[in-house]
Design an enzyme around this catalytic site. Structure first.
Site, mmCIF file in Angstrom:
data_model
loop_
_atom_site.group_PDB
_atom_site.id
_atom_site.type_symbol
_atom_site.label_atom_id
_atom_site.label_comp_id
_atom_site.label_asym_id
_atom_site.label_seq_id
_atom_site.Cartn_x
_atom_site.Cartn_y
_atom_site.Cartn_z
ATOM 1 N N LEU A 7 31.236 25.966 -25.610
ATOM 2 C CA LEU A 7 32.059 27.147 -25.336
ATOM 3 C C LEU A 7 32.744 27.655 -26.602
ATOM 4 O O LEU A 7 32.849 28.856 -26.817
ATOM 5 C CB LEU A 7 33.095 26.832 -24.254
ATOM 6 C CG LEU A 7 32.487 26.556 -22.871
ATOM 7 C CD1 LEU A 7 33.566 26.229 -21.863
ATOM 8 C CD2 LEU A 7 31.671 27.756 -22.383
ATOM 9 N N GLU A 8 33.220 26.722 -27.447
ATOM 10 C CA GLU A 8 33.897 27.172 -28.671
ATOM 11 C C GLU A 8 32.914 27.868 -29.618
ATOM 12 O O GLU A 8 33.144 28.998 -30.042
ATOM 13 C CB GLU A 8 34.559 25.981 -29.381
ATOM 14 C CG GLU A 8 35.781 25.456 -28.620
ATOM 15 C CD GLU A 8 36.508 24.319 -29.334
ATOM 16 O OE1 GLU A 8 36.159 23.991 -30.483
ATOM 17 O OE2 GLU A 8 37.436 23.746 -28.730
ATOM 18 N N GLY B 166 24.622 23.111 -22.778
ATOM 19 C CA GLY B 166 25.828 22.347 -22.449
ATOM 20 C C GLY B 166 27.075 23.211 -22.524
ATOM 21 O O GLY B 166 27.420 23.726 -23.577
ATOM 22 N N ALA B 167 27.754 23.377 -21.364
ATOM 23 C CA ALA B 167 28.966 24.207 -21.312
ATOM 24 C C ALA B 167 30.221 23.353 -21.382
ATOM 25 O O ALA B 167 31.093 23.414 -20.532
ATOM 26 C CB ALA B 167 28.962 25.059 -20.043
ATOM 27 N N HIS C 15 63.462 33.427 -24.533
ATOM 28 C CA HIS C 15 62.886 34.664 -24.028
ATOM 29 C C HIS C 15 62.799 35.669 -25.159
ATOM 30 O O HIS C 15 63.759 35.800 -25.912
ATOM 31 C CB HIS C 15 63.760 35.239 -22.909
ATOM 32 C CG HIS C 15 63.290 36.573 -22.425
ATOM 33 N ND1 HIS C 15 62.197 36.709 -21.605
ATOM 34 C CD2 HIS C 15 63.743 37.824 -22.687
ATOM 35 C CE1 HIS C 15 61.996 38.000 -21.358
ATOM 36 N NE2 HIS C 15 62.927 38.692 -22.007
ATOM 37 N N LEU D 273 36.565 12.896 -47.350
ATOM 38 C CA LEU D 273 37.266 12.103 -46.340
ATOM 39 C C LEU D 273 37.636 13.004 -45.157
ATOM 40 O O LEU D 273 37.581 14.221 -45.253
ATOM 41 C CB LEU D 273 38.529 11.488 -46.954
ATOM 42 C CG LEU D 273 38.299 10.584 -48.175
ATOM 43 C CD1 LEU D 273 39.639 10.148 -48.774
ATOM 44 C CD2 LEU D 273 37.479 9.363 -47.785
ATOM 45 N N LYS E 185 31.421 6.745 -45.864
ATOM 46 C CA LYS E 185 30.080 6.983 -46.406
ATOM 47 C C LYS E 185 29.857 8.428 -46.847
ATOM 48 O O LYS E 185 29.005 8.706 -47.675
ATOM 49 C CB LYS E 185 29.004 6.550 -45.411
ATOM 50 C CG LYS E 185 28.945 7.343 -44.128
ATOM 51 C CD LYS E 185 27.807 6.835 -43.261
ATOM 52 C CE LYS E 185 27.851 7.359 -41.851
ATOM 53 N NZ LYS E 185 27.914 8.802 -41.688
HETATM 54 P P1 NAI Z 1 30.898 17.749 -23.458
HETATM 55 O O1 NAI Z 1 30.766 16.405 -22.858
HETATM 56 O O2 NAI Z 1 32.223 18.409 -23.552
HETATM 57 O O3 NAI Z 1 29.942 18.765 -22.658
HETATM 58 C C1 NAI Z 1 28.534 18.567 -22.556
HETATM 59 C C2 NAI Z 1 27.963 19.459 -21.479
HETATM 60 O O4 NAI Z 1 26.557 19.388 -21.530
HETATM 61 C C3 NAI Z 1 28.375 19.031 -20.073
HETATM 62 O O5 NAI Z 1 28.848 20.156 -19.392
HETATM 63 C C4 NAI Z 1 27.065 18.518 -19.478
HETATM 64 O O6 NAI Z 1 27.000 18.676 -18.096
HETATM 65 C C5 NAI Z 1 26.045 19.363 -20.209
HETATM 66 N N1 NAI Z 1 24.691 18.815 -20.255
HETATM 67 C C6 NAI Z 1 24.332 17.519 -20.418
HETATM 68 N N2 NAI Z 1 22.974 17.418 -20.402
HETATM 69 C C7 NAI Z 1 22.464 18.658 -20.216
HETATM 70 C C8 NAI Z 1 21.137 19.202 -20.124
HETATM 71 N N3 NAI Z 1 20.062 18.443 -20.218
HETATM 72 N N4 NAI Z 1 20.978 20.541 -19.947
HETATM 73 C C9 NAI Z 1 22.085 21.333 -19.863
HETATM 74 N N5 NAI Z 1 23.347 20.867 -19.937
HETATM 75 C C10 NAI Z 1 23.549 19.549 -20.121
HETATM 76 O O7 NAI Z 1 30.188 17.630 -24.895
HETATM 77 P P2 NAI Z 1 30.311 18.481 -26.205
HETATM 78 O O8 NAI Z 1 30.741 19.876 -25.931
HETATM 79 O O9 NAI Z 1 29.022 18.269 -26.916
HETATM 80 O O10 NAI Z 1 31.470 17.758 -26.989
HETATM 81 C C11 NAI Z 1 31.306 16.409 -27.427
HETATM 82 C C12 NAI Z 1 32.613 15.706 -27.561
HETATM 83 O O11 NAI Z 1 33.356 16.254 -28.614
HETATM 84 C C13 NAI Z 1 33.423 15.787 -26.308
HETATM 85 O O12 NAI Z 1 33.725 14.472 -25.909
HETATM 86 C C14 NAI Z 1 34.659 16.525 -26.681
HETATM 87 O O13 NAI Z 1 35.792 15.896 -26.146
HETATM 88 C C15 NAI Z 1 34.697 16.480 -28.208
HETATM 89 N N6 NAI Z 1 35.149 17.749 -28.730
HETATM 90 C C16 NAI Z 1 36.440 18.126 -28.569
HETATM 91 C C17 NAI Z 1 36.862 19.352 -29.005
HETATM 92 C C18 NAI Z 1 38.275 19.748 -28.800
HETATM 93 O O14 NAI Z 1 39.118 18.880 -28.609
HETATM 94 N N7 NAI Z 1 38.589 21.043 -28.805
HETATM 95 C C19 NAI Z 1 35.963 20.307 -29.658
HETATM 96 C C20 NAI Z 1 34.650 19.801 -29.770
HETATM 97 C C21 NAI Z 1 34.272 18.583 -29.318
#
Ligand code: NAI
Length: 463
Positions: A188-189, A182-183, A442, A40, A36
């Protein structure tokens, strides 16, 4: 009568969908893929993994040029930020990669339909695009529609001052104060990106820790390092609301004073995207959390309709979706195909990177599995010293009796690349002794992996 007929129709051209389409075409099927969005590649290529890595790399270079070049004996005049150029570079990378998927489709003879796909029957999908309507007949259908940013009750996202990762990749100026809710991976990134570029960044996390799901010890070390870099963590903070007032945002937190800032990144997870998919028409009901239930062959309750990636169980990761796409198609055509969920790595592309595969120490303790642990710090590695990146360590967890590697957790330079060796080891059922006795060039960062494996048996050589 359908307008077009195909062996397989894939809905969604993200890493799960486009890879499934290509693999199916390789296996001789007549494949179509519906997307959509104009470009892509899905969230990953357009507004996720790739642009965020471009910004992470660029912001890191800026930060290093400003803060560490002098220590390498490299003198540069006052370093200046050219944010428009940085954003343009990112856009260029995204453009070339999304166009690359288009070429791959052409090369593999995958038919691309632009528009929104809706399942209208067991073997039919309708593609709608700006008023036009095309009906496709398909022997099989794969749903690979990915996920969207999860919203937070009380937080009114205007997709400008209060937005998700898509918005945090295009801020036109460096915010003075950015609040990240949300950490996890995204927080974090992208928090790191804007902190390096000069923003004050406050991370509000509901739990009493960062990076839930990652090994606790490694997450604690990560928090210390990121705090030293300038990120402010407020753990145990439950955000109850946020609203925009002109150019400012007020974020409300349970039990404490609200925080005022310029921009808010909501990164509290993602939700499966099943909007207007027509699941009702074929009797598919969503499970808790909005995911599509599938069996071990990725087949839904409706025979011939499959689902992969973020819309089904498991971690929402691009490479997990890709593996599922390939396995799903191979099962369909060849009768076999497999994903080893015990060997799917997770990487957070901060600096240092955090990477993990297999069981965490917390999980092993909980399951009463007896294990041995070997850790080795990057500070004792020659290459890390030469690079000027000595923070972090590798931790290997191996079964106490069999020595089989159960989990590997890394925080350190290029952890995301180093984890590949651990994934391979787990995939092949290797022991820590196997890694310890494997020659590692090494001087490389990979030697830390070897030393951590030696440490499992208490015989590190360089410490
Ligand atoms: P996440 O699930 O990694 O982290 C969300 C955080 O928000 C958790 O620590 C949670 O405890 C916190 N949280 C939830 N509700 C809250 C509230 N009301 N107040 C404060 N904190 C709260 O989710 P994120 O970072 O949004 O990533 C989403 C998805 O995208 C993940 O499943 C991740 O695997 C994927 N992703 C992967 C990346 C990578 O492989 N490098 C990069 C970006 C995303």
């Amino acid at each position: 009568m359908a307008d077009q007929k195909h062996d397989l129709v894939v809905i969604g051209a993200g890493p799960g969908g486009y890879i499934a389409a290509i693999r199916a075409a390789q296996l001789g099927l007549d494949v179509a893929c519906i997307e959509k969005e104009k470009a892509l590649g899905g969230t990953c290529l357009r507004v996720g993994c790739i642009p965020s890595k471009a910004m992470l790399e660029a912001s890191e270079l800026y930060y290093e040029a400003k803060n560490s070049f002098a220590s390498f004996g490299v003198k540069v005049p006052a370093v200046q930020l050219d944010l428009p150029r940085m954003l343009k570079r990112k856009d260029g990378i995204v453009k070339s990669l999304t166009q690359g998927v288009k070429h791959l489709f052409k090369k593999n003879k995958v038919t691309h339909y632009a528009g929104h796909g809706t399942i209208s029957g067991k073997n039919t999908v309708v593609v709608e695009n700006a008023g036009s309507r095309t009906e496709l007949e398909a022997k099989n259908i794969i749903i690979a529609t990915g996920s969207n940013v999860a919203s937070l009750r009380g937080v009114e996202m205007d997709n400008d001052r209060i937005g998700g990762s898509t918005e945090a990749l295009v801020y036109p100026e460096v915010p003075e104060h950015m609040v990240v809710i949300g950490a996890g991976y995204i927080g974090l990134e992208l928090g790191s990106v804007w902190s390096r570029l000069g923003a004050r960044v406050t991370v509000l996390e509901y739990l009493e820790r960062i990076l839930p799901g990652m090994d606790t010890e490694i997450a604690e070390e990560a928090q210390k390092i990121f705090t030293r870099q300038g990120l402010e963590f407020r753990l145990g903070s439950r955000v109850t609301g946020a609203r925009v007032d002109g150019k400012k945002v007020t974020v409300e937190i349970e039990g404490v004073e609200p925080v005022k800032c310029d921009r808010v990144l909501v990164s509290v997870g993602r939700v499966p995207n099943t909007e207007r998919l027509g699941l009702d028409s074929v009797g598919i009901e969503l499970e808790k959390g909005g995911k599509i239930p599938v069996n071990e062959h990725f087949e839904t309750v409706t025979p011939g309709i499959f689902a992969i990636g973020d819309v089904i169980r498991g971690p929402m990761l691009a490479h997990k979706a890709e593996e599922e796409g390939v396995a799903c198609v191979e099962q369909l055509v060849n009768g076999y195909g497999h994903v080893n969920y015990g060997a799917i790595p997770g990487v957070v592309y901060t600096n240092p990177e955090v990477a993990s595969v297999g069981k965490t120490e917390d999980e092993l303790k909980e399951a009463n599995v007896r294990y041995r642990k070997g850790t080795f710090p990057f500070a004792a590695n020659g290459r890390a010293r030469a690079l000027g990146h000595t923070e972090g360590r590798v931790k290997i967890l191996a079964h106490e009796e069999t020595d089989r590697i159960l989990g590997v957790h890394i925080i350190g330079p290029r952890a995301g690349d180093l984890i590949a060796e651990a994934v391979c080891a787990i995939e092949f059922g290797a022991s820590s002794e196997d890694i310890a006795r494997t020659s590692h060039a090494h001087p490389t960062l990979a030697e830390v992996m070897k030393e951590a494996a030696l440490a499992v048996d208490g015989r590190t050589l360089n410490m």
